[in-house]
Design a protein around this motif. Structure first.
Motif, PDB file in Angstrom:
ATOM      1  N   GLU A 184       0.804  -1.222   0.000  1.00  0.00           N
ATOM      2  CA  GLU A 184       0.000   0.000   0.000  1.00  0.00           C
ATOM      3  C   GLU A 184       0.835   1.269   0.000  1.00  0.00           C
ATOM      4  OE1 GLU A 184      -3.649  -1.420   2.719  1.00  0.00           O
ATOM      5  OE2 GLU A 184      -1.618  -1.633   3.526  1.00  0.00           O
ATOM      6  N   TYR A 185       2.022   1.189   0.587  1.00  0.00           N
ATOM      7  CA  TYR A 185       2.900   2.355   0.643  1.00  0.00           C
ATOM      8  C   TYR A 185       4.333   1.872   0.811  1.00  0.00           C
ATOM      9  CZ  TYR A 185       3.367   1.516   5.621  1.00  0.00           C
ATOM     10  OH  TYR A 185       3.655   0.943   6.831  1.00  0.00           O
ATOM     11  N   THR A 186       5.254   2.737   0.470  1.00  0.00           N
ATOM     12  CA  THR A 186       6.666   2.552   0.766  1.00  0.00           C
ATOM     13  C   THR A 186       7.189   3.882   1.278  1.00  0.00           C
ATOM     14  OG1 THR A 186       7.297   3.093  -1.501  1.00  0.00           O
ATOM     15  CG2 THR A 186       7.056   0.757  -0.977  1.00  0.00           C
ATOM     16  N   VAL A 187       8.240   3.838   2.055  1.00  0.00           N
ATOM     17  CA  VAL A 187       8.879   5.055   2.523  1.00  0.00           C
ATOM     18  C   VAL A 187      10.290   5.048   1.951  1.00  0.00           C
ATOM     19  CG1 VAL A 187       9.593   6.436   4.505  1.00  0.00           C
ATOM     20  CG2 VAL A 187       7.476   5.092   4.608  1.00  0.00           C
ATOM     21  N   VAL A 188      10.564   6.009   1.089  1.00  0.00           N
ATOM     22  CA  VAL A 188      11.858   6.116   0.429  1.00  0.00           C
ATOM     23  C   VAL A 188      12.431   7.503   0.719  1.00  0.00           C
ATOM     24  CG1 VAL A 188      13.048   6.070  -1.790  1.00  0.00           C
ATOM     25  CG2 VAL A 188      11.083   4.552  -1.409  1.00  0.00           C
ATOM     26  N   GLY A 189      13.603   7.534   1.302  1.00  0.00           N
ATOM     27  CA  GLY A 189      14.223   8.819   1.619  1.00  0.00           C
ATOM     28  C   GLY A 189      13.406   9.664   2.565  1.00  0.00           C
ATOM     29  N   GLY A 190      12.649   9.027   3.455  1.00  0.00           N
ATOM     30  CA  GLY A 190      11.841   9.746   4.425  1.00  0.00           C
ATOM     31  C   GLY A 190      10.492  10.227   3.921  1.00  0.00           C
ATOM     32  N   VAL A 191      10.159   9.894   2.664  1.00  0.00           N
ATOM     33  CA  VAL A 191       8.885  10.325   2.094  1.00  0.00           C
ATOM     34  C   VAL A 191       8.061   9.093   1.734  1.00  0.00           C
ATOM     35  CG1 VAL A 191       7.762  11.616   0.238  1.00  0.00           C
ATOM     36  CG2 VAL A 191       9.930  12.432   1.184  1.00  0.00           C
ATOM     37  N   ALA A 192       6.826   9.052   2.221  1.00  0.00           N
ATOM     38  CA  ALA A 192       5.936   7.936   1.898  1.00  0.00           C
ATOM     39  C   ALA A 192       5.421   8.090   0.477  1.00  0.00           C
ATOM     40  CB  ALA A 192       4.763   7.892   2.870  1.00  0.00           C
ATOM     41  N   GLN A 193       5.407   6.983  -0.218  1.00  0.00           N
ATOM     42  CA  GLN A 193       4.812   6.924  -1.553  1.00  0.00           C
ATOM     43  C   GLN A 193       3.651   5.949  -1.458  1.00  0.00           C
ATOM     44  OE1 GLN A 193       8.148   5.863  -4.027  1.00  0.00           O
ATOM     45  NE2 GLN A 193       9.135   7.830  -3.686  1.00  0.00           N
ATOM     46  N   ILE A 194       2.446   6.463  -1.623  1.00  0.00           N
ATOM     47  CA  ILE A 194       1.237   5.659  -1.454  1.00  0.00           C
ATOM     48  C   ILE A 194       0.825   5.112  -2.809  1.00  0.00           C
ATOM     49  CG2 ILE A 194      -1.178   5.704  -0.716  1.00  0.00           C
ATOM     50  CD1 ILE A 194      -0.293   7.961   1.258  1.00  0.00           C
ATOM     51  N   SER A 195       0.753   3.777  -2.891  1.00  0.00           N
ATOM     52  CA  SER A 195       0.453   3.133  -4.170  1.00  0.00           C
ATOM     53  C   SER A 195      -0.965   2.594  -4.250  1.00  0.00           C
ATOM     54  CB  SER A 195       1.449   1.990  -4.428  1.00  0.00           C
ATOM     55  OG  SER A 195       1.471   1.111  -3.321  1.00  0.00           O
ATOM     56  N   ASP A 196      -1.648   2.502  -3.126  1.00  0.00           N
ATOM     57  CA  ASP A 196      -3.017   1.985  -3.105  1.00  0.00           C
ATOM     58  C   ASP A 196      -3.967   3.117  -2.701  1.00  0.00           C
ATOM     59  OD1 ASP A 196      -5.441   0.731  -2.692  1.00  0.00           O
ATOM     60  OD2 ASP A 196      -4.664  -0.746  -1.286  1.00  0.00           O
ATOM     61  N   VAL A 232       3.619  14.600  16.212  1.00  0.00           N
ATOM     62  CA  VAL A 232       2.869  15.273  15.151  1.00  0.00           C
ATOM     63  C   VAL A 232       2.018  14.270  14.384  1.00  0.00           C
ATOM     64  CG1 VAL A 232       3.103  16.558  12.987  1.00  0.00           C
ATOM     65  CG2 VAL A 232       4.458  17.212  14.982  1.00  0.00           C
ATOM     66  N   PHE A 233       2.563  13.093  14.094  1.00  0.00           N
ATOM     67  CA  PHE A 233       1.781  12.067  13.401  1.00  0.00           C
ATOM     68  C   PHE A 233       0.538  11.694  14.216  1.00  0.00           C
ATOM     69  CE2 PHE A 233       0.314   7.941  12.222  1.00  0.00           C
ATOM     70  CZ  PHE A 233       0.491   7.883  10.848  1.00  0.00           C
ATOM     71  N   GLU A 234       0.725  11.419  15.505  1.00  0.00           N
ATOM     72  CA  GLU A 234      -0.405  11.010  16.355  1.00  0.00           C
ATOM     73  C   GLU A 234      -1.458  12.107  16.471  1.00  0.00           C
ATOM     74  OE1 GLU A 234      -1.204   8.079  17.411  1.00  0.00           O
ATOM     75  OE2 GLU A 234       0.650   7.142  16.724  1.00  0.00           O
ATOM     76  N   PRO A 262      -0.028  12.090   6.533  1.00  0.00           N
ATOM     77  CA  PRO A 262       1.334  12.622   6.484  1.00  0.00           C
ATOM     78  C   PRO A 262       2.160  11.750   5.535  1.00  0.00           C
ATOM     79  CG  PRO A 262       0.636  12.263   8.750  1.00  0.00           C
ATOM     80  CD  PRO A 262      -0.376  11.625   7.868  1.00  0.00           C
ATOM     81  N   VAL A 263       2.954  12.371   4.688  1.00  0.00           N
ATOM     82  CA  VAL A 263       3.857  11.605   3.829  1.00  0.00           C
ATOM     83  C   VAL A 263       5.312  11.976   4.079  1.00  0.00           C
ATOM     84  CG1 VAL A 263       2.162  11.059   2.054  1.00  0.00           C
ATOM     85  CG2 VAL A 263       3.493  13.166   1.858  1.00  0.00           C
ATOM     86  N   ALA A 264       5.557  13.010   4.889  1.00  0.00           N
ATOM     87  CA  ALA A 264       6.914  13.350   5.289  1.00  0.00           C
ATOM     88  C   ALA A 264       6.867  14.148   6.581  1.00  0.00           C
ATOM     89  CB  ALA A 264       7.628  14.160   4.209  1.00  0.00           C
ATOM     90  N   LEU A 265       7.827  13.890   7.451  1.00  0.00           N
ATOM     91  CA  LEU A 265       7.995  14.623   8.701  1.00  0.00           C
ATOM     92  C   LEU A 265       9.472  14.977   8.805  1.00  0.00           C
ATOM     93  CD1 LEU A 265       5.796  12.186  10.695  1.00  0.00           C
ATOM     94  CD2 LEU A 265       5.363  14.637  10.639  1.00  0.00           C
ATOM     95  N   ILE A 266       9.762  16.259   8.844  1.00  0.00           N
ATOM     96  CA  ILE A 266      11.141  16.739   8.864  1.00  0.00           C
ATOM     97  C   ILE A 266      11.331  17.562  10.129  1.00  0.00           C
ATOM     98  CG2 ILE A 266      12.855  18.132   7.639  1.00  0.00           C
ATOM     99  CD1 ILE A 266      10.979  17.594   5.105  1.00  0.00           C
ATOM    100  N   VAL A 267      12.359  17.241  10.888  1.00  0.00           N
ATOM    101  CA  VAL A 267      12.589  17.902  12.173  1.00  0.00           C
ATOM    102  C   VAL A 267      13.863  18.735  12.114  1.00  0.00           C
ATOM    103  CG1 VAL A 267      13.017  17.525  14.631  1.00  0.00           C
ATOM    104  CG2 VAL A 267      11.403  16.047  13.405  1.00  0.00           C
ATOM    105  N   GLU A 268      13.736  19.968  12.596  1.00  0.00           N
ATOM    106  CA  GLU A 268      14.881  20.867  12.742  1.00  0.00           C
ATOM    107  C   GLU A 268      14.714  21.563  14.089  1.00  0.00           C
ATOM    108  OE1 GLU A 268      18.393  22.712  12.136  1.00  0.00           O
ATOM    109  OE2 GLU A 268      17.555  21.259  10.737  1.00  0.00           O
ATOM    110  N   GLY A 269      15.500  21.151  15.060  1.00  0.00           N
ATOM    111  CA  GLY A 269      15.374  21.720  16.398  1.00  0.00           C
ATOM    112  C   GLY A 269      14.008  21.398  16.983  1.00  0.00           C
ATOM    113  N   ASP A 270      13.258  22.452  17.363  1.00  0.00           N
ATOM    114  CA  ASP A 270      11.923  22.244  17.933  1.00  0.00           C
ATOM    115  C   ASP A 270      10.807  22.392  16.897  1.00  0.00           C
ATOM    116  OD1 ASP A 270      12.032  24.999  17.567  1.00  0.00           O
ATOM    117  OD2 ASP A 270      11.346  25.495  19.588  1.00  0.00           O
ATOM    118  N   LEU A 271      11.180  22.460  15.620  1.00  0.00           N
ATOM    119  CA  LEU A 271      10.197  22.587  14.539  1.00  0.00           C
ATOM    120  C   LEU A 271      10.030  21.254  13.818  1.00  0.00           C
ATOM    121  CD1 LEU A 271      11.317  25.979  12.962  1.00  0.00           C
ATOM    122  CD2 LEU A 271       9.423  25.594  14.556  1.00  0.00           C
ATOM    123  N   VAL A 272       8.773  20.915  13.542  1.00  0.00           N
ATOM    124  CA  VAL A 272       8.465  19.721  12.764  1.00  0.00           C
ATOM    125  C   VAL A 272       7.664  20.164  11.552  1.00  0.00           C
ATOM    126  CG1 VAL A 272       7.369  17.448  12.720  1.00  0.00           C
ATOM    127  CG2 VAL A 272       8.398  18.293  14.850  1.00  0.00           C
TER     128      VAL A 272
END
Length: 173
Positions: free
Chosen positions: A3-15, A47-49, A111-121
């Protein structure tokens, strides 16, 4: 078919059906929360939850019953909201904004990507949309939004929302 893969931190949804069930998939939550350190993984998971809890609430049409508890669990009391459709800050103001949203049966995007920098998501969501240039087909709309985290809770939010008409809800994010 996966249904999905995560490549390089980004989900690719196929279904396409996955867009309807993402919020109940522990495997997806775990995959999207992967990080080099436990601290970064915790920020991603927070953030995901939050997004998953909001999605379940919207799908069940239980905004009135659930919004206060969700916001208390995930947001600091003095939460700052940078959204032209939410007139003020704090959990109570945001809860009132959610109570006014029209529920049209759409499942909020995953969500298909979550990027964290310090206290920012930075959260990027994906939603298939009808293609106005090709009737009967869709295109992928990617929606970025950013949260600041303080003491394990969400403290501030920036999103791409445009001001909507009163009683109609915000322009699409």
């Amino acid at each position: 078919m996966q249904e999905y893969t995560v490549v390089g931190g980004v989900a690719q949804i196929s279904d396409p059906a996955f867009f309807e069930t993402w919020m109940d998939r522990e495997d997806f939550a775990e995959a999207m929360s992967q990080a080099a350190t436990p601290a970064v993984a915790a920020l991603k998971r927070l953030v995901f939850e939050f997004e998953a809890a909001l999605a379940r609430m919207v799908v069940s049409r239980r905004v009135e019953e659930e919004i206060d508890g969700i916001l208390e669990r995930f947001l600091v009391e003095d939460y700052i909201q940078h959204d032209p459709n939410v007139p003020g800050n704090g959990r109570a103001v945001l809860a009132q904004g959610f109570r006014m949203l029209p529920l049209n049966g759409d499942v909020p995007p995953p969500p298909v990507a979550l990027i964290v920098e310090g206290d920012l998501v930075c959260l990027m969501m994906q939603k298939p949309m009808p293609d106005p240039t090709a009737p009967g087909s869709t295109y992928d709309w990617f929606i970025p939004t950013i949260f600041r985290v303080r003491n394990g809770k969400l403290a501030e939010h920036w999103g791409p929302g445009q001001k909507g008409k009163p009683g109609v809800g915000p322009a699409p994010e």
